[in-house]
Design a protein around this motif. Structure first.
Motif, PDB file in Angstrom:
ATOM      1  N   ALA A  92       0.857  -1.186   0.000  1.00  0.00           N
ATOM      2  CA  ALA A  92       0.000   0.000   0.000  1.00  0.00           C
ATOM      3  C   ALA A  92       0.890   1.232   0.000  1.00  0.00           C
ATOM      4  O   ALA A  92       1.786   1.364   0.834  1.00  0.00           O
ATOM      5  N   ILE A  93       0.666   2.113  -0.963  1.00  0.00           N
ATOM      6  CA  ILE A  93       1.461   3.332  -1.108  1.00  0.00           C
ATOM      7  C   ILE A  93       0.521   4.521  -0.946  1.00  0.00           C
ATOM      8  O   ILE A  93      -0.530   4.585  -1.591  1.00  0.00           O
ATOM      9  N   ALA A  94       0.883   5.446  -0.098  1.00  0.00           N
ATOM     10  CA  ALA A  94       0.104   6.665   0.096  1.00  0.00           C
ATOM     11  C   ALA A  94       0.895   7.852  -0.426  1.00  0.00           C
ATOM     12  O   ALA A  94       2.098   7.976  -0.177  1.00  0.00           O
ATOM     13  N   ALA A  95       0.231   8.726  -1.161  1.00  0.00           N
ATOM     14  CA  ALA A  95       0.908   9.877  -1.757  1.00  0.00           C
ATOM     15  C   ALA A  95      -0.043  11.058  -1.824  1.00  0.00           C
ATOM     16  O   ALA A  95      -1.268  10.900  -1.782  1.00  0.00           O
ATOM     17  N   ASP A  96       0.542  12.236  -1.932  1.00  0.00           N
ATOM     18  CA  ASP A  96      -0.243  13.439  -2.208  1.00  0.00           C
ATOM     19  C   ASP A  96       0.513  14.252  -3.247  1.00  0.00           C
ATOM     20  O   ASP A  96       1.395  13.711  -3.937  1.00  0.00           O
ATOM     21  N   ALA A  97       0.199  15.503  -3.386  1.00  0.00           N
ATOM     22  CA  ALA A  97       0.816  16.314  -4.440  1.00  0.00           C
ATOM     23  C   ALA A  97       2.322  16.414  -4.304  1.00  0.00           C
ATOM     24  O   ALA A  97       3.028  16.675  -5.286  1.00  0.00           O
ATOM     25  N   SER A  98       2.839  16.189  -3.104  1.00  0.00           N
ATOM     26  CA  SER A  98       4.287  16.278  -2.891  1.00  0.00           C
ATOM     27  C   SER A  98       5.002  14.959  -3.151  1.00  0.00           C
ATOM     28  O   SER A  98       6.230  14.920  -3.189  1.00  0.00           O
ATOM     29  N   GLY A  99       4.255  13.877  -3.299  1.00  0.00           N
ATOM     30  CA  GLY A  99       4.843  12.572  -3.541  1.00  0.00           C
ATOM     31  C   GLY A  99       4.452  11.575  -2.463  1.00  0.00           C
ATOM     32  O   GLY A  99       3.525  11.799  -1.681  1.00  0.00           O
ATOM     33  N   ARG A 100       5.162  10.458  -2.418  1.00  0.00           N
ATOM     34  CA  ARG A 100       4.875   9.419  -1.424  1.00  0.00           C
ATOM     35  C   ARG A 100       5.170   9.938  -0.022  1.00  0.00           C
ATOM     36  O   ARG A 100       6.177  10.597   0.205  1.00  0.00           O
ATOM     37  N   PHE A 101       4.281   9.591   0.906  1.00  0.00           N
ATOM     38  CA  PHE A 101       4.555   9.940   2.292  1.00  0.00           C
ATOM     39  C   PHE A 101       4.468   8.743   3.236  1.00  0.00           C
ATOM     40  O   PHE A 101       4.846   8.845   4.396  1.00  0.00           O
ATOM     41  N   ASP A 102       3.997   7.601   2.760  1.00  0.00           N
ATOM     42  CA  ASP A 102       3.956   6.416   3.605  1.00  0.00           C
ATOM     43  C   ASP A 102       3.722   5.186   2.745  1.00  0.00           C
ATOM     44  O   ASP A 102       3.238   5.286   1.608  1.00  0.00           O
ATOM     45  N   SER A 103       4.101   4.015   3.269  1.00  0.00           N
ATOM     46  CA  SER A 103       3.846   2.755   2.575  1.00  0.00           C
ATOM     47  C   SER A 103       3.854   1.640   3.603  1.00  0.00           C
ATOM     48  O   SER A 103       4.386   1.802   4.710  1.00  0.00           O
ATOM     49  N   ALA A 104       3.258   0.518   3.238  1.00  0.00           N
ATOM     50  CA  ALA A 104       3.206  -0.631   4.139  1.00  0.00           C
ATOM     51  C   ALA A 104       3.036  -1.894   3.326  1.00  0.00           C
ATOM     52  O   ALA A 104       2.402  -1.876   2.256  1.00  0.00           O
ATOM     53  N   LEU A 105       3.607  -2.990   3.806  1.00  0.00           N
ATOM     54  CA  LEU A 105       3.397  -4.304   3.222  1.00  0.00           C
ATOM     55  C   LEU A 105       2.334  -5.023   4.048  1.00  0.00           C
ATOM     56  O   LEU A 105       2.489  -5.175   5.261  1.00  0.00           O
ATOM     57  N   ILE A 106       1.286  -5.472   3.371  1.00  0.00           N
ATOM     58  CA  ILE A 106       0.144  -6.042   4.070  1.00  0.00           C
ATOM     59  C   ILE A 106      -0.101  -7.460   3.575  1.00  0.00           C
ATOM     60  O   ILE A 106      -0.296  -7.673   2.365  1.00  0.00           O
ATOM     61  N   PRO A 107      -0.102  -8.451   4.457  1.00  0.00           N
ATOM     62  CA  PRO A 107      -0.437  -9.813   4.029  1.00  0.00           C
ATOM     63  C   PRO A 107      -1.867  -9.856   3.494  1.00  0.00           C
ATOM     64  O   PRO A 107      -2.753  -9.142   3.978  1.00  0.00           O
ATOM     65  N   VAL A 108      -2.089 -10.687   2.499  1.00  0.00           N
ATOM     66  CA  VAL A 108      -3.400 -10.800   1.875  1.00  0.00           C
ATOM     67  C   VAL A 108      -4.493 -11.089   2.905  1.00  0.00           C
ATOM     68  O   VAL A 108      -5.604 -10.552   2.816  1.00  0.00           O
ATOM     69  N   GLU A 109      -4.195 -11.904   3.905  1.00  0.00           N
ATOM     70  CA  GLU A 109      -5.244 -12.260   4.863  1.00  0.00           C
ATOM     71  C   GLU A 109      -5.665 -11.076   5.740  1.00  0.00           C
ATOM     72  O   GLU A 109      -6.702 -11.128   6.403  1.00  0.00           O
ATOM     73  N   ARG A 110      -4.876  -9.984   5.710  1.00  0.00           N
ATOM     74  CA  ARG A 110      -5.233  -8.807   6.497  1.00  0.00           C
ATOM     75  C   ARG A 110      -5.607  -7.607   5.635  1.00  0.00           C
ATOM     76  O   ARG A 110      -5.875  -6.512   6.160  1.00  0.00           O
ATOM     77  N   VAL A 111      -5.651  -7.795   4.326  1.00  0.00           N
ATOM     78  CA  VAL A 111      -5.857  -6.649   3.448  1.00  0.00           C
ATOM     79  C   VAL A 111      -7.261  -6.061   3.587  1.00  0.00           C
ATOM     80  O   VAL A 111      -7.453  -4.841   3.510  1.00  0.00           O
ATOM     81  N   GLU A 112      -8.271  -6.908   3.816  1.00  0.00           N
ATOM     82  CA  GLU A 112      -9.625  -6.381   3.986  1.00  0.00           C
ATOM     83  C   GLU A 112      -9.712  -5.523   5.244  1.00  0.00           C
ATOM     84  O   GLU A 112     -10.366  -4.473   5.250  1.00  0.00           O
ATOM     85  N   ASP A 113      -9.062  -5.945   6.317  1.00  0.00           N
ATOM     86  CA  ASP A 113      -9.047  -5.144   7.539  1.00  0.00           C
ATOM     87  C   ASP A 113      -8.331  -3.823   7.303  1.00  0.00           C
ATOM     88  O   ASP A 113      -8.746  -2.768   7.821  1.00  0.00           O
ATOM     89  N   PHE A 114      -7.248  -3.877   6.519  1.00  0.00           N
ATOM     90  CA  PHE A 114      -6.529  -2.644   6.207  1.00  0.00           C
ATOM     91  C   PHE A 114      -7.427  -1.672   5.449  1.00  0.00           C
ATOM     92  O   PHE A 114      -7.501  -0.480   5.775  1.00  0.00           O
TER      93      PHE A 114
END
Length: 375
Positions: A48-70
């Motif tokens: 999961a990559i989070a970005a705004d107009a300035s670019g990326r500001f956060d990311s995380a690796l999420i196991p498939v079994e937890r992706v719905e909770d994420f």
């Protein structure tokens, strides 16, 4: 935590999901893997990559079994955005009906390049004046394993000059007419509406547009009025200027956003979404580092929910990474990039070296078939 930071930034934040953590087979991993685009690849993680107009500001690796909770933990509108991407990542891609041919997209397919130009950087010399030889070469590529033949009458390599549409039509139409009853799936590589119209009338089954229907208003009109699939390719600048200091906030994400916008514009103009194929446009207004970032992150584009075409064959990136090897000495690099695409779930590989690429895909397919055959 990524969801908290997104909430703090509000609607300006955007979420992107890239499938990763690929596994040989899903057996024994119930609930821990997902199938990529209905194809031969399963993945166990999502970046999961989070970005705004300035670019990326956060990311995380999420196991498939937890992706719905994420996804559920995200604020709106990012939660809906992520849920839609996830649905699109796993949705099967429908087969292409191209004339008498059906091209399945649950596995990588080869698109052979046929340049009927006098100035192709690779293999088009002489074919512009010999439509019979060009047609014979197209048949040969189909016999060598190409599912689609991509016929172009204008070079769009860096520095290339624009070809008058009348000359372009005169190059491609005689070839298409010779092939229209040959049982070969035919793609027309052009950015001009008049050439698209003439090519479709002559027997083309697919439009491959390096300008993503932006070159002229007629291109968008012809694409909307037809029923054929359309490739929208990302580009920056034009062939004359595109390699003069191209810049991006984040090449991988910027190309995604641009393609998303062009898809929306095409759909608004009347092009059915299910007819669209996307191409990240390797080498079109991109530096070496831009190209490599896109190639490393190719699986991100499955979030658009459409088939992906990759055209990296014999390109400058290969020469830059191999002691400036000339075009005719870039086979090894071309195969490497084609297989990079196959391993990322790319459905269409546009290549010059059809036999060699088709062989590489067959070997890869053999490995996948063995992995996916229960013991």
């Amino acid at each position: 935590m990524i969801s908290a930071e997104i909430a703090r930034r509000g609607r300006s934040a955007k979420i992107y999901l890239r499938p990763t953590g690929f596994v040989d087979a899903p057996f024994g991993y119930d609930g821990q893997t997902m199938r990529l685009a209905g194809g031969l690849i399963w993945f166990a993680m999502v970046e999961a990559i989070a970005a705004d107009a300035s670019g990326r500001f956060d990311s995380a690796l999420i196991p498939v079994e937890r992706v719905e909770d994420f996804v559920a933990s995200l604020p709106e509108p990012q939660a809906s955005m992520a849920r839609l991407q996830l649905d699109r990542i796993v949705a099967p891609r429908a087969a292409l009906t191209l004339g008498a041919r059906t091209v399945r997209l649950d596995q990588p397919q080869v698109m052979g390049i046929l340049n009927v130009t006098p100035d192709s950087f690779s293999d088009g010399k002489g074919l512009a004046a010999d439509p019979a030889e060009a047609a014979a070469r197209a048949v040969g590529m189909a016999e060598a394993g190409a599912a689609i033949i991509d016929i172009g009458g204008e070079s769009t390599r860096p520095g290339a000059k624009t070809v008058w549409e009348g000359d372009e039509i005169a190059r491609v139409v005689p070839v298409l007419e010779r092939l229209r009853h040959a049982g070969v799936a035919l793609s027309l590589d052009t950015r001009k509406g008049a050439v698209m119209a003439a090519g479709l009338a002559a027997g083309a089954h697919l439009i491959n547009d390096v300008a993503a229907l932006t070159w002229d208003d007629e291109a968008l009109r012809v694409a909307a009025a037809s029923t054929c699939p359309v490739v929208l390719m990302h580009f920056q600048g034009n062939p004359t200027t595109m390699q003069q200091d191209p810049r991006y906030r984040d090449a991988l994400l910027d190309v995604y956003d641009w393609l998303e916008q062009r898809i929306a514009a095409a759909v608004a103009a009347g092009v059915a979404r299910e007819r669209i194929i996307v191409d990240p446009g390797i080498g079109f207004g991109k530096s070496l580092r831009h190209n490599l970032a896109i190639l490393n992150g190719l699986a991100l584009y499955h979030g658009l929910g459409l088939p992906i075409l990759l055209g990296a064959s014999r390109k400058r990136t290969i020469g830059a990474l191999s002691n400036e090897a000339p075009v005719e000495q870039r086979l090894g690099g071309s195969i490497t990039l084609a297989m990079t695409g196959a391993r990322a779930g790319v459905q269409l590989l546009r290549v010059h070296d059809v036999f060699e690429t088709a062989q590489a895909i067959r070997v890869w397919r053999g490995l996948r078939d063995e992995a996916l055959t229960p013991g």
